[in-house]
Design an enzyme around this catalytic site. Structure first.
Site, mmCIF file in Angstrom:
data_model
loop_
_atom_site.group_PDB
_atom_site.id
_atom_site.type_symbol
_atom_site.label_atom_id
_atom_site.label_comp_id
_atom_site.label_asym_id
_atom_site.label_seq_id
_atom_site.Cartn_x
_atom_site.Cartn_y
_atom_site.Cartn_z
ATOM 1 N N ASN A 185 13.033 51.396 -42.582
ATOM 2 C CA ASN A 185 12.262 50.572 -43.519
ATOM 3 C C ASN A 185 11.905 51.250 -44.836
ATOM 4 O O ASN A 185 11.708 50.562 -45.839
ATOM 5 C CB ASN A 185 10.967 50.099 -42.849
ATOM 6 C CG ASN A 185 11.228 49.228 -41.643
ATOM 7 O OD1 ASN A 185 12.111 48.390 -41.667
ATOM 8 N ND2 ASN A 185 10.474 49.435 -40.577
ATOM 9 N N TYR A 186 11.785 52.562 -44.845
ATOM 10 C CA TYR A 186 11.232 53.215 -46.039
ATOM 11 C C TYR A 186 12.153 54.221 -46.704
ATOM 12 O O TYR A 186 12.090 54.403 -47.915
ATOM 13 C CB TYR A 186 9.894 53.882 -45.688
ATOM 14 C CG TYR A 186 8.863 52.885 -45.248
ATOM 15 C CD1 TYR A 186 8.377 51.923 -46.138
ATOM 16 C CD2 TYR A 186 8.400 52.845 -43.945
ATOM 17 C CE1 TYR A 186 7.460 50.972 -45.737
ATOM 18 C CE2 TYR A 186 7.476 51.904 -43.529
ATOM 19 C CZ TYR A 186 7.010 50.964 -44.433
ATOM 20 O OH TYR A 186 6.102 50.023 -44.039
ATOM 21 N N ILE A 187 12.997 54.910 -45.949
ATOM 22 C CA ILE A 187 13.943 55.847 -46.558
ATOM 23 C C ILE A 187 15.179 55.073 -46.981
ATOM 24 O O ILE A 187 15.774 54.357 -46.182
ATOM 25 C CB ILE A 187 14.334 56.970 -45.575
ATOM 26 C CG1 ILE A 187 13.118 57.842 -45.258
ATOM 27 C CG2 ILE A 187 15.451 57.821 -46.139
ATOM 28 C CD1 ILE A 187 13.367 58.887 -44.192
ATOM 29 N N SER A 203 11.388 57.775 -49.685
ATOM 30 C CA SER A 203 12.738 58.029 -50.192
ATOM 31 C C SER A 203 12.777 59.255 -51.101
ATOM 32 O O SER A 203 13.688 60.087 -51.000
ATOM 33 C CB SER A 203 13.253 56.798 -50.956
ATOM 34 O OG SER A 203 13.393 55.692 -50.088
ATOM 35 N N SER A 207 10.480 55.162 -40.565
ATOM 36 C CA SER A 207 10.845 55.809 -41.827
ATOM 37 C C SER A 207 12.303 55.532 -42.174
ATOM 38 O O SER A 207 12.621 55.106 -43.286
ATOM 39 C CB SER A 207 10.627 57.325 -41.728
ATOM 40 O OG SER A 207 9.273 57.620 -41.508
#
EC number: 5.6.2.1
Length: 913
Positions: A870-872, A665, A867
């Site tokens: 789940n993560y950004i 992020s 990405s």
């Protein structure tokens, strides 16, 4: 805080191997420094390897793992909205039969039950030729390929720049907090959320106290008390959906339509309520209708038999069902050509045969099925495939009626009433029985998943609510009223003894709050990241072995996105993470390159070559020092729980997995802050994907190239070629209207491209004619179905023949063009100006498709979805969408728009992570 005591026990489940010394003497440190005189701090390198695997020239020590090309699939514990047929069918079901493998296992394998395939974990097998992925290209990073700066150097510099910015940001946040007036708070109760990383098989059965992992913190939903810019992050209320408070519990006499109308009228904007989710109590009232069970097994027709040694045999219903599981998968080469899959299946099949009295031939004589190679499931496959095709060929009206009946049967299970609000349930269907597939090199692949009975299911519901009725003749295992649990039902499956939960849908308030909390936790890490990095850099040289191992692990988790890892039981897949790395999983190549090769999450092979700080390289060398050898732990004085306990000292609730979310992020936020995106919508989407791709590579979100990727690119190229052919025809029509244009525009303008030879042109023309015929036929069938549904008579085939004359005329036109070499102008009132306009439109379509194709090709080896989803932080994607005026639909599917509804409605283009 240090676990430096020499008596530190080895972790339960780990082999009792060689243990590192508790302290590192200065003499050992100095001796190792002499071996590597270049030792000193350097910025960590960036892994830019991914994709297909090539031969590797590192020869010592031997890399252990074989390779797996299994692409990670989306995770889901139950059928997630699929039909039972779909849930248990092969992923290759849609492949044409001509492209499927031979379907008799006996014809494909000489293996039988006596020659048992190896069940040994990958890490212990003799390795094949070890290969490594190629380096990512500049194009994959959205960079021009003519740059003089090597991509690796460019990425390292970019990563260093991003980390320095993070350090300044953390200092600024703490400086602003000191200036802000102090507010007394209740101390937070720190509770580890490491349970989220623990495999389901290792989790304890949920109780009233520990069902949901981490308890919600008591402070604000916005943990960063940020300066004036925090005002920008404040929600701009959507005038179409004004924020209002809910009315509490829905009255029983209200209809479903009333509830839906009320939900639309009064949208609950929970992200604007900082007090929601503070305590551990997740609900006050909860009503639902339980779960739907898969249909009972329907025996095969009497003429459909499995063959054993060429002889048809009859099986007991229970054994026949298991044979059907395998028979239905014969077109899935990935599974049925896997020796482990076959071995596990046949073991379970034989157990059921022994339990049910084995098989019988046509005369009733007992037949013992002892060798897998003699089994032929082809007749079962043929029957099931014919049934599937029959179902697929049903008229649209029948399919619609079947779907309507299915929806009607399921409607009462699709929603629950949670604290008076109607919420969608995510997975209310109990998993059907079948064969377990697993991911990667799972050792239990092929095992039989037993049918789940009501007696295995625990229901979680409000005390005042009516408990759903179990199927006739059955009872529930237990009924609970666990207000700390966000699950509605649960059961334990038989493969990994894991607990499966029925939860709310991804777009529900509860799930949204969980995602929101996860990304807010990552935002909070901004305030502490500089101190954490300074501390682990310092501890990399600690004389206490436990502290040095911990610092090295945090470095690897932070810099290279390694998962922390958890200890495994003997019967679990041999997967590892950072804390559970073994001697053979790490290869050191001087001066500072580390090669990781192990089975990671979901048994997917993790392979990476990275350049590390010289001190980290030295530490890993120390941790692998003799007498350690294959099977010994590298971080033998560190556990995941100890690591997370240490991290929680910096920030309540901080665990190793938060680093992945934070790094992705924060990196995306920095890239977006500096981005200026112009051009068409597809070009802007490509700019976003280029940034996402950088995040994925910088954060090691990689994937293997999909098997169908080359074919998809080829189809896109063929479509572009078809558009160029259309352009050529239009140019010929222009000449038909005005022959003088050839002299004015030049003969070259009107020439056909070299790659479109006569043979290709004829094939393409035939394809265009066939495509038109199919469109006309489908339209005719659809019109007929509509007429029947409205009580009118069907049109006769003569009508279809008349409609198909259009395609026949096109075919004749193409033949004439090929013979004369001239293309007559088409359309009423055709002019050169209209033809020019059509050319421009086609040119724009071609450019758009080229951008999309380049984007798709660049993404082939990078897991952008991982990405982005789940993560950004999804709010960053919304910021890009609003800032550059790109519809959010270009980034989030309908399902994701529902999942991230809170993000779409809670930020404007000025919001900052």
């Amino acid at each position: 805080m240090s676990s430096s005591d020499d008596d530190t026990p080895l972790v339960k489940g780990r082999p009792n191997g060689v243990k590192s010394e508790a302290y590192i003497s200065k003499n050992i440190d100095r001796a190792m420094d002499k071996e590597d005189p270049s030792n000193g701090h350097v910025e960590p390198g960036v892994s830019i390897r991914m994709g297909p695997v090539e031969e590797m020239d590192v020869d010592t020590p031997a890399l252990p793992n074989g390779h797996t090309n299994g692409k990670r699939k989306s995770r889901g514990s139950t059928t997630n909205g699929k039909t039972y047929k779909e849930a248990s069918s092969s992923s290759d079901d849609d492949k044409p039969l001509s492209k499927r493998r031979r379907t008799s296992p006996a014809a494909n394998s000489a293996q039988d039950s006596d020659s048992e395939p190896s069940d040994e974990p990958l890490a212990h097998r003799s390795r094949p030729a070890v290969k490594k992925p190629p380096k990512a290209t500049a194009a994959q990073m959205g960079e021009s390929s003519d740059s003089d700066t090597p991509l690796g150097v460019k990425l390292v510099k970019e990563k260093e720049k991003i980390e320095k910015a993070a350090e300044k940001e953390a200092e600024a946040i703490r400086r602003d907090e000191k200036k802000a007036p102090t507010i007394k708070r209740k101390p937070k109760k720190v509770e580890s959320d490491t349970d989220d990383d623990i495999p389901l098989a290792k989790k304890k059965k949920p109780t009233a106290k520990a069902t949901n992992g981490v308890k919600a913190e008591s402070d604000s939903e916005t943990p960063l008390k940020r300066k004036a810019s925090a005002k920008k992050a404040k929600v701009k209320a959507d005038p179409a959906t004004p924020a209002k408070k809910g009315k509490g519990k829905v009255k029983k006499e209200e209809t479903d339509q009333d509830r839906e109308a009320e939900a639309e009228e009064e949208e609950y904007r929970w992200w604007e309520d900082p007090t929601k989710g503070d305590g551990t109590k997740k609900w006050t009232t909860l009503e639902h209708n339980g779960v739907i069970f898969p249909p009972e097994y329907e025996p095969l027709p009497s003429h459909v038999k499995m063959l054993y040694d060429g002889v048809p045999v009859s099986l007991h219903e229970d054994a026949e069902e298991i044979a059907g599981f395998y028979g239905g998968m014969l077109n899935s080469a990935h599974n049925v050509e896997n020796p482990t899959f076959n071995k596990n299946f046949f073991e379970d099949f034989q157990k059921m045969l022994a339990k049910t009295g084995h098989a019988t031939d046509k005369n009733g004589n007992k037949v013992k099925i002892q060798k897998f190679a003699k089994c032929d499931f082809k007749p079962i496959f043929d029957y099931l495939e014919a049934e599937r095709l029959k179902k697929k060929a049903l008229p649209a009206a029948e399919k619609k009626a079947l779907k309507a009946a299915k929806d009607e049967a399921e409607k009462d299970y699709m929603f629950c009433i949670w604290d008076g609000r109607k919420q969608k349930v995510g997975n209310f269907r109990v998993e059907p029985p079948g064969l377990f597939r697993g991911r990667g090199e799972h050792p239990k692949t092929g095992r039989v998943k037993n049918r789940v009975l009501p007696e295995q299911i625990t229901i979680n519901i409000g005390k005042e609510a009516k408990v759903p009725e179990p199927p006739a003749g059955h009872r529930w295992k237990e009924v609970k009223h666990d207000q700390e649990g966000t699950w509605l039902a649960m059961w334990q499956e038989n493969i990994n003894n894991a607990y499966k939960y029925v939860m709310l849908a991804a777009n529900s308030d509860v799930k949204g709050q969980s995602d929101h909390k996860k990304f807010e936790k990552a935002r909070e890490l901004k305030e502490h990241i500089d101190r954490i990095r300074k501390d682990y850099q310092k501890d990399l040289k600690s004389s206490i072995m436990a502290d040095r191992q911990r610092a090295t692990a945090v470095y690897l988790i932070d810099q290279f996105a390694l998962r922390a890892g958890n200890e495994k039981g003997e019967d679990e897949a041999d997967t590892v993470g950072c804390c559970s790395l073994k001697y053979e999983h790490v290869t050191l190549r001087p001066p500072n390159t580390v090669i990781f090769d192990f089975l990671g999450k979901d048994s997917i092979r993790f392979y990476d070559e990275v350049e590390v700080d010289h001190q980290v390289f030295k530490n890993l060398k120390l941790f692998k020092k003799e007498p350690k050898s294959t099977g010994d732990e590298i971080f033998d004085r560190l556990t995941t729980s100890a690591l997370n306990k240490h991290l929680s000292n910096y920030m309540p609730g901080l665990t190793a997995k938060v680093f992945r979310t934070y790094n992705a992020s924060w990196t995306m936020a920095r890239l977006l802050r500096e981005m200026t995106s112009k051009g068409t919508i597809p070009e802007k989407v490509k700019d976003y994907n280029d940034a996402n791709r950088k995040v994925a590579i910088l954060c090691n979100h990689k994937r293997t190239v999909a098997a169908g990727h080359a074919g998809q690119i080829e189809k896109m190229e063929e479509k572009i070629k078809g558009l160029r052919y259309q352009q050529w025809r239009i140019k010929q029509m222009m000449l038909d209207l005005d022959s003088k244009l050839k002299k004015k525009r030049g003969a070259e303008f009107f020439e056909r491209d070299e790659d479109m030879d006569d043979e290709w042109v004829k094939e393409h023309q035939a394809a265009l004619v066939e495509e038109q015929r199919q469109k006309i036929t489908k339209k005719f069938e659809k019109d007929n179905e509509k007429r029947v549904s409205e009580g009118e008579k069907e049109m006769k085939n003569k009508e279809l023949e008349e409609r198909l004359e259009v395609a026949d005329e096109l075919e004749k036109k193409f033949k004439k063009e090929n013979k004369t070499g001239k293309v007559e102008a088409e359309g009423k009132g055709a002019t050169v100006e209209k033809m020019e306009a059509n050319l421009d439109k086609l040119t724009q379509r071609i450019e758009t498709m080229k951008v999309q194709m380049a984007d798709k090709d660049n993404n082939k080896e990078v897991a952008l979805g991982t990405s982005k989803i789940n993560y950004i932080d999804p709010r960053l994607t919304v910021v890009f969408s609003k800032k550059f005026n790109v519809p959010i639909e270009r980034f989030f599917s309908k399902t994701l728009r529902e999942k991230f509804d809170w993000a779409i409605k809670s930020v404007d283009e000025d919001w900052e992570f």
